[in-house]
Motif scaffolding. Structure first.
Motif, short mmCIF file in Angstrom:
data_model
loop_
_atom_site.label_atom_id
_atom_site.label_comp_id
_atom_site.label_asym_id
_atom_site.label_seq_id
_atom_site.Cartn_x
_atom_site.Cartn_y
_atom_site.Cartn_z
N ASP A 256 0.82 -1.21 0.00
CA ASP A 256 0.00 0.00 0.00
C ASP A 256 0.86 1.27 0.00
O ASP A 256 0.52 2.26 -0.66
CB ASP A 256 -0.95 -0.01 1.21
CG ASP A 256 -0.24 -0.33 2.51
OD1 ASP A 256 0.02 -1.52 2.76
OD2 ASP A 256 0.09 0.61 3.27
N MET B 53 8.40 -3.10 5.69
CA MET B 53 9.84 -3.30 5.54
C MET B 53 10.69 -2.30 6.31
O MET B 53 11.77 -2.62 6.79
CB MET B 53 10.22 -3.27 4.07
CG MET B 53 11.69 -3.50 3.85
SD MET B 53 12.06 -4.07 2.21
CE MET B 53 11.91 -5.84 2.43
N ILE C 39 4.37 6.98 -2.10
CA ILE C 39 5.35 7.48 -3.08
C ILE C 39 4.91 7.20 -4.51
O ILE C 39 5.21 7.96 -5.43
CB ILE C 39 6.76 6.89 -2.77
CG1 ILE C 39 7.84 7.51 -3.65
CG2 ILE C 39 6.78 5.37 -2.88
CD1 ILE C 39 9.26 7.13 -3.27
C1 TPP Z 1 13.02 6.60 -2.58
C2 TPP Z 1 12.83 5.73 -1.38
N1 TPP Z 1 12.25 6.23 -0.28
C3 TPP Z 1 12.06 5.44 0.80
C4 TPP Z 1 12.48 4.14 0.79
C5 TPP Z 1 12.30 3.30 2.02
N2 TPP Z 1 11.22 2.33 1.90
C6 TPP Z 1 11.45 1.06 1.51
S1 TPP Z 1 10.07 0.11 1.54
C7 TPP Z 1 9.14 1.42 2.12
C8 TPP Z 1 7.69 1.27 2.47
C9 TPP Z 1 7.11 -0.07 2.19
O1 TPP Z 1 5.80 -0.10 2.63
P1 TPP Z 1 4.67 -0.82 1.81
O2 TPP Z 1 4.70 -0.47 0.39
O3 TPP Z 1 3.37 -0.60 2.52
O4 TPP Z 1 5.13 -2.35 1.84
P2 TPP Z 1 5.23 -3.47 2.96
O5 TPP Z 1 6.67 -3.50 3.37
O6 TPP Z 1 4.31 -3.11 4.08
O7 TPP Z 1 4.80 -4.71 2.23
C10 TPP Z 1 9.92 2.57 2.26
C11 TPP Z 1 9.42 3.86 2.76
C12 TPP Z 1 13.09 3.65 -0.38
N3 TPP Z 1 13.50 2.36 -0.48
N4 TPP Z 1 13.26 4.46 -1.45
#
Ligand code: TPP
Ligand code: SF4
Length: 294
Positions: free
Chosen positions: A110, A143, A116
């Motif tokens: 999500d 993550m 983003i």
């Molecule tokens: C440009 C950038 N900003 C921030 C991050 C750090 N980051 C990696 S995964 C993530 C969020 C993942 O959340 P979600 O999409 O809800 O996936 P989930 O891990 O809950 O399956 C973030 C902020 C990144 N890798 N690259």
């Protein structure tokens, strides 16, 4: 216990006749997901949808962004792409336009898709880009340690909302519907069969398909909010879900541990981006234009 098979055999190691095995990269297992995480269950439904669809696996590609859900691309025995955070949809769009015969699936969390990546999500739906988008919604950034997500409902605590979330969360089916998706469904990881059926329908549908899958993140979201383990969350899905196919998407917003409306909400037809482009240039340029991608 008597072993009837060679203990070194692959069948014994992974379980005989497991229908999802052909779709997994077995050399990548064990996977990284925590015990009770719902992502793997969603992937099982996806593999069953692939099997049931009877499609040629060489004609399907999977694209993920970054996050726990984003790791799915690496475990699937398809042409798979693990892209940058929030950029799965533009990458998938490029892939689709370069090879219009491919069925391109985006599979991400999500946060990746609607924080983003939110801008890309809106515009791909608006254009009716021919993609199937699966969003595993665990209401948190798994993550990176449990930060608040744009889907977190009002109330629960997150690492960045230690006193409880006060920001309104997205109603994802409503967002997808309003932006123009031709197929919109929501299921939870309790509804594995309905989910597999929706994914199979989605693979066969032309246009922007959006499937939301509610899934537990026991390590961060559940633990922090004292919701128990993965099984407790699945029990909650079982007890509080109501199947309402055709429900108005504006009415399917979620609240913290409240009722959940699941079902197929939208199934309509409208020209895809490629159909529109071909029609437009065909009209404007006449014989000078050669239809692209059939
Ligand atoms: C440009 C950038 N900003 C921030 C991050 C750090 N980051 C990696 S995964 C993530 C969020 C993942 O959340 P979600 O999409 O809800 O996936 P989930 O891990 O809950 O399956 C973030 C902020 C990144 N890798 N690259
Ligand atoms: S942190 Fe949460 S989303 Fe990530 S693998 Fe663990 S349970 Fe799943």
């Amino acid at each position: 216990m008597t072993l009837l098979m060679d203990p070194s055999s692959e069948e014994l190691e992974y379980g005989m006749d497991n229908p999802v095995l052909p779709f997994l990269r077995k050399d990548r297992i064990p996977h990284i997901w925590c015990p009770g995480c719902g992502i793997g269950t969603s992937l099982n439904s996806f593999c069953r949808a692939l099997a049931d669809s009877g499609m040629d696996m060489d004609q399907i590609a999977i694209v993920s962004g970054i996050g726990c859900t984003g790791r799915t691309a690496g475990y699937l025995n398809l042409d798979s792409f693990h892209t940058t955070h929030g950029r799965a949809i533009p990458f998938a769009t490029g892939l689709k336009l370069a090879n219009p015969n491919l069925k391109v699936v985006v599979y991400s969390g999500d946060g990746d898709l609607t924080a983003i990546g939110g801008n890309h999500f809106m515009h791909a739906a608006r254009r009716n880009m021919d993609l199937m988008v699966v969003c595993v919604n665990n209401f948190t950034y798994g993550m990176t340690g449990g930060q608040v997500a744009p889907t977190t409902p009002l109330g629960p605590t997150q690492t960045t909302m230690p006193y409880g979330n006060f920001e309104n969360g997205f109603n994802l089916p409503f967002l997808a519907d309003a932006c123009g998706a031709v197929y919109v469904a929501r299921w939870t990881v309790y509804h594995v069969r309905q989910l597999a059926k929706a994914m199979k329908e989605g693979l066969q549908k032309k246009g922007f398909v959006f499937i939301e899958v509610m899934a537990p993140c026991p390590t961060l979201y559940s633990r922090r909010n004292r919701l128990g383990d993965g099984v407790d969350q699945v029990k909650y899905y079982k007890e509080r879900s109501q199947i309402k196919n055709g429900a108005e998407t504006k009415d399917v917003g979620l609240t913290f541990q409240g009722d959940i409306v699941v079902g197929k909400f939208v199934d309509r037809e409208r020209p895809t981006w490629l159909d529109s482009m071909n029609e437009h240039f065909g009209k404007v340029l006449g014989d000078k234009f050669q239809t692209y991608g059939g």
